[in-house]
Design a protein around this motif. Structure first.
Motif, PDB file in Angstrom:
ATOM      1  N   GLU A   3       0.837  -1.200   0.000  1.00  0.00           N
ATOM      2  CA  GLU A   3       0.000   0.000   0.000  1.00  0.00           C
ATOM      3  C   GLU A   3       0.869   1.246   0.000  1.00  0.00           C
ATOM      4  O   GLU A   3       1.989   1.234   0.518  1.00  0.00           O
ATOM      5  CB  GLU A   3      -0.874   0.079   1.255  1.00  0.00           C
ATOM      6  N   LEU A   4       0.323   2.320  -0.556  1.00  0.00           N
ATOM      7  CA  LEU A   4       0.869   3.660  -0.376  1.00  0.00           C
ATOM      8  C   LEU A   4      -0.198   4.445   0.375  1.00  0.00           C
ATOM      9  O   LEU A   4      -1.310   4.631  -0.123  1.00  0.00           O
ATOM     10  CB  LEU A   4       1.187   4.307  -1.719  1.00  0.00           C
ATOM     11  N   ASP A   5       0.140   4.868   1.595  1.00  0.00           N
ATOM     12  CA  ASP A   5      -0.837   5.473   2.501  1.00  0.00           C
ATOM     13  C   ASP A   5      -0.534   6.947   2.740  1.00  0.00           C
ATOM     14  O   ASP A   5       0.630   7.370   2.706  1.00  0.00           O
ATOM     15  CB  ASP A   5      -0.821   4.752   3.850  1.00  0.00           C
ATOM     16  N   VAL A   6      -1.592   7.716   3.011  1.00  0.00           N
ATOM     17  CA  VAL A   6      -1.460   9.118   3.414  1.00  0.00           C
ATOM     18  C   VAL A   6      -2.358   9.362   4.620  1.00  0.00           C
ATOM     19  O   VAL A   6      -3.215   8.526   4.953  1.00  0.00           O
ATOM     20  CB  VAL A   6      -1.838  10.094   2.275  1.00  0.00           C
ATOM     21  N   ILE A   7      -2.154  10.490   5.282  1.00  0.00           N
ATOM     22  CA  ILE A   7      -3.062  10.928   6.339  1.00  0.00           C
ATOM     23  C   ILE A   7      -3.883  12.090   5.795  1.00  0.00           C
ATOM     24  O   ILE A   7      -3.336  13.136   5.438  1.00  0.00           O
ATOM     25  CB  ILE A   7      -2.301  11.363   7.603  1.00  0.00           C
ATOM     26  N   ASP A   8      -5.186  11.882   5.709  1.00  0.00           N
ATOM     27  CA  ASP A   8      -6.100  12.896   5.190  1.00  0.00           C
ATOM     28  C   ASP A   8      -7.085  13.267   6.293  1.00  0.00           C
ATOM     29  O   ASP A   8      -7.905  12.446   6.706  1.00  0.00           O
ATOM     30  CB  ASP A   8      -6.850  12.340   3.969  1.00  0.00           C
ATOM     31  N   ASN A   9      -6.964  14.515   6.799  1.00  0.00           N
ATOM     32  CA  ASN A   9      -7.847  15.015   7.859  1.00  0.00           C
ATOM     33  C   ASN A   9      -7.848  14.076   9.060  1.00  0.00           C
ATOM     34  O   ASN A   9      -8.891  13.762   9.625  1.00  0.00           O
ATOM     35  CB  ASN A   9      -9.273  15.208   7.321  1.00  0.00           C
ATOM     36  N   GLN A  17       9.783  16.683   4.025  1.00  0.00           N
ATOM     37  CA  GLN A  17       8.593  16.302   4.782  1.00  0.00           C
ATOM     38  C   GLN A  17       8.173  14.879   4.440  1.00  0.00           C
ATOM     39  O   GLN A  17       8.282  14.447   3.294  1.00  0.00           O
ATOM     40  CB  GLN A  17       7.433  17.250   4.483  1.00  0.00           C
ATOM     41  N   ILE A  18       7.664  14.161   5.425  1.00  0.00           N
ATOM     42  CA  ILE A  18       7.107  12.830   5.189  1.00  0.00           C
ATOM     43  C   ILE A  18       5.694  13.008   4.642  1.00  0.00           C
ATOM     44  O   ILE A  18       4.795  13.468   5.358  1.00  0.00           O
ATOM     45  CB  ILE A  18       7.079  12.007   6.490  1.00  0.00           C
ATOM     46  N   LEU A  19       5.502  12.680   3.380  1.00  0.00           N
ATOM     47  CA  LEU A  19       4.212  12.877   2.724  1.00  0.00           C
ATOM     48  C   LEU A  19       3.359  11.621   2.709  1.00  0.00           C
ATOM     49  O   LEU A  19       2.138  11.697   2.550  1.00  0.00           O
ATOM     50  CB  LEU A  19       4.413  13.355   1.282  1.00  0.00           C
ATOM     51  N   PRO A  69       0.019  16.169  -5.900  1.00  0.00           N
ATOM     52  CA  PRO A  69      -0.794  17.207  -5.254  1.00  0.00           C
ATOM     53  C   PRO A  69      -1.657  16.692  -4.109  1.00  0.00           C
ATOM     54  O   PRO A  69      -1.844  17.390  -3.108  1.00  0.00           O
ATOM     55  CB  PRO A  69      -1.657  17.745  -6.407  1.00  0.00           C
ATOM     56  N   TYR A  70      -2.189  15.473  -4.245  1.00  0.00           N
ATOM     57  CA  TYR A  70      -3.063  14.949  -3.188  1.00  0.00           C
ATOM     58  C   TYR A  70      -2.316  14.840  -1.862  1.00  0.00           C
ATOM     59  O   TYR A  70      -2.775  15.343  -0.834  1.00  0.00           O
ATOM     60  CB  TYR A  70      -3.611  13.585  -3.607  1.00  0.00           C
ATOM     61  N   ALA A  71      -1.156  14.183  -1.861  1.00  0.00           N
ATOM     62  CA  ALA A  71      -0.398  14.015  -0.618  1.00  0.00           C
ATOM     63  C   ALA A  71       0.095  15.348  -0.084  1.00  0.00           C
ATOM     64  O   ALA A  71       0.106  15.581   1.132  1.00  0.00           O
ATOM     65  CB  ALA A  71       0.782  13.072  -0.852  1.00  0.00           C
ATOM     66  N   LYS A 128      -0.808  16.987   3.612  1.00  0.00           N
ATOM     67  CA  LYS A 128       0.204  17.403   4.573  1.00  0.00           C
ATOM     68  C   LYS A 128      -0.012  18.847   5.008  1.00  0.00           C
ATOM     69  O   LYS A 128       0.104  19.175   6.201  1.00  0.00           O
ATOM     70  CB  LYS A 128       1.599  17.240   3.970  1.00  0.00           C
ATOM     71  N   ARG A 129      -0.356  19.705   4.068  1.00  0.00           N
ATOM     72  CA  ARG A 129      -0.609  21.104   4.416  1.00  0.00           C
ATOM     73  C   ARG A 129      -1.761  21.223   5.395  1.00  0.00           C
ATOM     74  O   ARG A 129      -1.710  22.028   6.339  1.00  0.00           O
ATOM     75  CB  ARG A 129      -0.885  21.930   3.148  1.00  0.00           C
ATOM     76  N   ARG A 130      -2.817  20.443   5.176  1.00  0.00           N
ATOM     77  CA  ARG A 130      -3.971  20.491   6.087  1.00  0.00           C
ATOM     78  C   ARG A 130      -3.591  20.010   7.480  1.00  0.00           C
ATOM     79  O   ARG A 130      -4.048  20.551   8.484  1.00  0.00           O
ATOM     80  CB  ARG A 130      -5.131  19.667   5.523  1.00  0.00           C
ATOM     81  N   LEU A 131      -2.749  18.954   7.538  1.00  0.00           N
ATOM     82  CA  LEU A 131      -2.291  18.493   8.848  1.00  0.00           C
ATOM     83  C   LEU A 131      -1.525  19.581   9.589  1.00  0.00           C
ATOM     84  O   LEU A 131      -1.758  19.829  10.770  1.00  0.00           O
ATOM     85  CB  LEU A 131      -1.389  17.261   8.681  1.00  0.00           C
TER      86      LEU A 131
END
Length: 279
Positions: free
Chosen positions: A115-121, A224-226, A266-268, A272-275
């Protein structure tokens, strides 16, 4: 009735063969330079490629003239033309297409779901997924939003955020481990910092103790860790499987990070900016 074709000069008749041979040798030198990923002398290229010295000197001179190589203080380097072609390829393919290829290769190497995972909100999101788990009985739905705290990816992706920001945005009731038991803040932060030092995190006990997740960071151009690249191992403990699974996982993390340094995702980046701004 017989046809008539004018005879070709011997040099013209041999030209396609020479051109093909020359092209192959030029590509061999470019492949070698990409593999070395540093400056190299002509003498070193002779040794690395096995070509005659005169051929290496002639081909590198041609590549210098065409901008595929450049001459630096310590030897030959890939030139601007190589960069133009590379950037065009990345632009045409797109990050997610190329990332999926890396994930598929990782799954093939390890035999595990990747998997490639991100943190979204403040949710764990499986952005991309390749491979199958348990003979195809499990595959996360891409885009699924999962609880953040129990995952190895969370400990990877939150590691470069201030601890105060993490505590402020994760409610007490969300502090759960893979078994669903209460997870003290001190333990989570400790595991996160340990993962920072080691470069990876593993969490045992998924699916009733049948699976382990193993994750490492994917780092963008600014450090940054994206995202996190993760594999799901069909075992209740990572320990017996680290030697086989960790090297290809870390290599996939390096490849994905290298992609992010060359092109945007752009998604990741927006996640990150929102975090960072959620304090």
């Amino acid at each position: 009735m017989s046809s008539y074709l004018p005879a070709q000069p011997r040099s013209a008749a041999r030209m396609p063969a020479k051109r093909t041979n020359g092209t192959e040798r030029a590509l061999d030198i470019l492949d070698c330079m990409a593999r070395l990923n540093r400056s190299a002398s002509r003498v070193e290229l002779v040794s690395e490629t096995g070509m005659p010295r005169s051929t290496v000197y002639a081909v590198t001179e041609f590549l210098l003239q065409r901008g595929w190589l450049t001459e630096g203080p310590t030897g030959l380097l890939l030139g601007p033309q190589a960069g133009f072609i590379s950037n065009a390829y990345l632009h045409q393919q797109g990050f997610e297409h190329l990332a999926r290829q890396i994930l598929a290769e990782l799954s093939e190497q390890t035999g595990n779901l990747s998997e490639l995972d991100v943190i979204d909100n403040w949710y764990h999101v499986a952005a991309l997924s390749e491979g199958l788990f348990a003979q195809g009985y499990l595959r996360p739905v891409e885009g699924a939003r999962l609880p953040l705290m129990p995952t190895a990816a969370a400990r990877i992706m939150l590691a470069d955020l201030p601890e105060s920001l993490i505590r402020q945005n994760i409610p007490e009731e969300a502090l759960r481990d893979a078994h669903g038991a209460y997870l003290p803040w001190e333990r989570f932060i400790s595991e996160m910092r340990e993962g920072q030092l080691k470069g990876y995190v593993h969490i045992d006990g998924w699916l009733g103790g049948l699976a382990t997740t193993l994750a490492c960071p994917v780092v963008g151009e600014n450090g940054q860790i994206l995202a996190s690249v993760c594999i799901i191992i069909q075992s209740g403990s990572a320990a017996p499987h680290l030697a086989a699974n960790l090297p290809p996982l870390m290599e996939a993390g390096k490849k994905l990070s290298a992609l992010l340094r060359r092109m945007s995702w752009p998604y990741a980046e927006s996640c990150k900016r929102r975090l960072m701004s959620s304090g």
